[in-house]
Design an enzyme around this catalytic site. Structure first.
Site, short mmCIF file in Angstrom:
data_model
loop_
_atom_site.label_atom_id
_atom_site.label_comp_id
_atom_site.label_asym_id
_atom_site.label_seq_id
_atom_site.Cartn_x
_atom_site.Cartn_y
_atom_site.Cartn_z
N HIS A 1 3.17 6.27 -1.74
CA HIS A 1 3.77 7.42 -1.07
C HIS A 1 5.29 7.38 -1.11
CE1 HIS A 1 -0.05 8.84 0.58
NE2 HIS A 1 -0.33 7.58 0.85
N LYS B 1 -4.65 10.71 -8.33
CA LYS B 1 -4.45 10.83 -6.88
C LYS B 1 -4.49 12.32 -6.58
CE LYS B 1 -2.71 9.02 -2.84
NZ LYS B 1 -3.15 7.85 -2.10
N HIS C 1 0.82 -1.21 0.00
CA HIS C 1 0.00 0.00 0.00
C HIS C 1 0.86 1.27 0.00
CE1 HIS C 1 -3.64 2.36 0.91
NE2 HIS C 1 -2.78 3.14 1.54
#
Length: 289
Positions: free
Chosen positions: A177, A223, A161
């Site tokens: 990220h 995003k 993730h």
């Protein structure tokens, strides 16, 4: 539950120590060059379109030879293609992938950053002092598979993730990220950088900044905003978020800390005994104050 200011002050000291020890952090303008370009606009979660305020990629240059010469980056990059990025599709972990995960953890454990994190967590009673047991704890927090989408098998883990990125029902981007993954996906034309995000009344971020809020598209989705550390080593992010995760029992932990010149909100979501997600949000940096 509100955290005490004293706890946040202690965490600030610990995280600055990690920052100082992160000798594998790449140097802006030397090891990599970014081009921030325009300020991105508002986009709703689940959108497939965003006005492109950046005609060029975010990364103009990254010294890949340097990346490959540093053990933790080398083994980190090997892990990025091990995951099925759509939630709801069961992950299959091969014996080779299992080995790659363990080699990466072994490499991190040789760094001053992770040794410091282990010592701190052990002193706090949150981690076993035995190195082998601590490595197993890291494995469980970051690599143990769990359900993110209840409809299928075990389809996710913290590492996938946060560092790789996922898509949910083909409608939204989850996670992603990490700057190395961003760079590699951008290099292969999978990511289209749309511009930086800055809070109202704030000036343009600086191209030497090590923390940015970005907007981008990936796999046909947008995003709207992603907080990303730029140039830091994989072990720095692992150590930082592992400490926050283990020092709290909350479902969502948010701490405000000043690391180097950056005022950050660091967010960690818990999924049982594993990390659900973790990311930085840049609140301000010295150049803006």
């Amino acid at each position: 539950m509100a955290r005490s200011q004293q706890a946040d002050r202690e965490l600030t000291e610990v995280l600055n120590q990690l920052w100082t020890l992160d000798t594998n952090r790449l140097r802006p303008g030397t090891d990599y060059i970014i081009s921030l370009q325009g300020k991105a606009g508002y986009v709703a979660q689940g959108s497939t379109y965003a006005r492109d305020k950046a005609r060029h990629p975010l990364f103009t240059y990254v010294n890949e030879d340097k990346l490959k010469s540093i053990e933790t980056y080398l083994h980190f990059v090997n892990l990025l293609d091990n995951y099925e990025t759509s939630t709801g599709i069961k992950e299959e972990v091969t014996s080779d992938e299992l080995k790659e995960n363990k080699i990466f953890i072994d490499a991190m454990m040789e760094t001053a950053v992770m040794k410091f994190a282990h010592g701190y967590l052990s002193n706090k009673g949150q981690s076993p002092s035995d190195r082998g047991q601590f490595k197993r704890q890291l494995y469980d927090i970051w690599f143990r598979l769990y359900h993110r989408d209840r409809s299928g098998g075990k389809d996710s883990c913290g590492f996938e993730h946060v560092f790789v990125g996922e898509t949910k029902f083909g409608r939204e981007i989850l996670g992603l990220h990490n700057w190395v993954q961003f760079y590699l996906q951008e290099k292969h034309d999978h990511i289209d950088y749309k511009g930086y995000k800055a809070r109202a009344n704030k000036n343009t971020p600086d191209e030497d900044d090590h923390v940015l809020n970005l907007q981008f598209s990936w796999k046909g989705l947008v995003k709207p905003i992603a907080g990303v550390f730029i140039g830091v080593s994989p072990e720095f992010e692992f150590a930082l978020f592992t400490i926050i995760f283990l020092m709290s029992r909350e479902k969502r932990t948010s701490v405000e800390v000043k690391v180097d010149e950056y005022l950050l909100e660091l967010v960690v979501y818990r999924n049982g005994r594993c990390i659900g997600t973790s990311y930085p949000k840049l609140l301000s940096s010295n150049q803006w104050d």
